[in-house]
Design an enzyme around this catalytic site. Structure first.
Site, PDB file in Angstrom:
ATOM      1  N   ASP A   1      27.294   2.395  -3.375  1.00  0.00           N
ATOM      2  CA  ASP A   1      28.306   3.060  -2.568  1.00  0.00           C
ATOM      3  C   ASP A   1      27.653   3.432  -1.240  1.00  0.00           C
ATOM      4  O   ASP A   1      26.494   3.862  -1.213  1.00  0.00           O
ATOM      5  CB  ASP A   1      28.837   4.307  -3.293  1.00  0.00           C
ATOM      6  CG  ASP A   1      30.233   4.664  -2.801  1.00  0.00           C
ATOM      7  OD1 ASP A   1      30.925   3.785  -2.256  1.00  0.00           O
ATOM      8  OD2 ASP A   1      30.644   5.829  -2.964  1.00  0.00           O
TER       9      ASP A   1
ATOM     10  N   ASN B   1      29.627 -12.338  -1.359  1.00  0.00           N
ATOM     11  CA  ASN B   1      28.548 -12.336  -0.365  1.00  0.00           C
ATOM     12  C   ASN B   1      27.455 -11.343  -0.715  1.00  0.00           C
ATOM     13  O   ASN B   1      26.264 -11.621  -0.560  1.00  0.00           O
ATOM     14  CB  ASN B   1      29.101 -12.014   1.022  1.00  0.00           C
ATOM     15  CG  ASN B   1      29.885 -13.183   1.567  1.00  0.00           C
ATOM     16  OD1 ASN B   1      29.472 -14.333   1.432  1.00  0.00           O
ATOM     17  ND2 ASN B   1      31.029 -12.891   2.142  1.00  0.00           N
TER      18      ASN B   1
END
Ligand code: IMP
Length: 194
Positions: free
Chosen positions: A71, A14
């Protein structure tokens, strides 16, 4: 314009799709699965920047391909920036999003300063040179959960300027205003001007 293939150091299809749509047809975004890489990448550092670089560097060195990684962490002011880089495993290594939210709400019990921000760091490596991008979404941690969309801390995070939590927004609404969306936009602008 950067032309060619770019590996997104993630196994999440996704996320790859989301970036591909924003980048357009000149760049082919591929995932770790396209490299037949199915192991989790290590995140051994205590900052988002260092973990993002660690993942991108590992892939660049192992496969010799231009790549980027990201991150993300939720940084809560009254908790000195926690859970931050440990957001995914706040309640423990085998715990899930529900446990993480529960611990966060417990640690904020009785605290009126609910200011928090999501921060995403993207580390891009092209021909062994690193470029870094950041996306921030400021907001508040609510006292309870609201909404059923999304993932992670979405039900307890309300971005500034909005009446609803991330979990009460559709993906189309959340994506462009989110920390990740903002970081990806910067990456896309950079690639277009490369
Ligand atoms: P990652 O670096 O994208 O895997 O994110 C690390 C952790 O931060 C996730 O496991 C979630 O707990 C949290 N997180 C990241 N992005 C979001 C978001 O958009 N909504 C809610 N939680 C998020």
């Amino acid at each position: 314009m950067y032309q060619g293939t770019l590996i997104f150091a993630t196994g999440n299809a996704n996320k790859v799709k989301e970036v591909q749509v924003l980048v357009g047809d000149d760049v082919q975004i591929k995932s770790l699965h396209d490299l037949n890489h199915f192991d989790e990448l290590s995140e051994t550092h205590d900052t988002l920047e260092a973990n993002a670089l660690e993942k991108a560097q590992f892939i660049f060195e192992k496969y010799g391909q231009n790549c980027f990684s990201e991150d993300t962490g939720l940084e809560v002011e009254a908790l000195n920036g926690e859970p931050g880089v440990y957001s995914a495993r706040y309640a423990g290594p085998d715990k899930g999003a529900d446990d993480n939210m529960e611990l966060l709400l417990k640690n904020l019990e009785g605290i009126t300063n609910r200011k928090a921000r999501f921060r995403t760091v993207i580390s891009l490596i092209i021909d062994a040179k690193e470029y870094r991008f950041e996306g921030v979404a400021e907001g508040h941690v609510l006292e309870g959960r609201r909404g059923a969309h999304g993932f992670g801390y979405d039900p307890v995070f309300q971005p500034i300027g909005y009446e609803r939590t991330y979990a009460e927004m559709s993906l189309e609404e959340k994506a462009p205003i989110s920390h990740r969306g903002k970081a990806v936009k910067q990456l896309v602008t950079f690639l277009k001007n490369f």
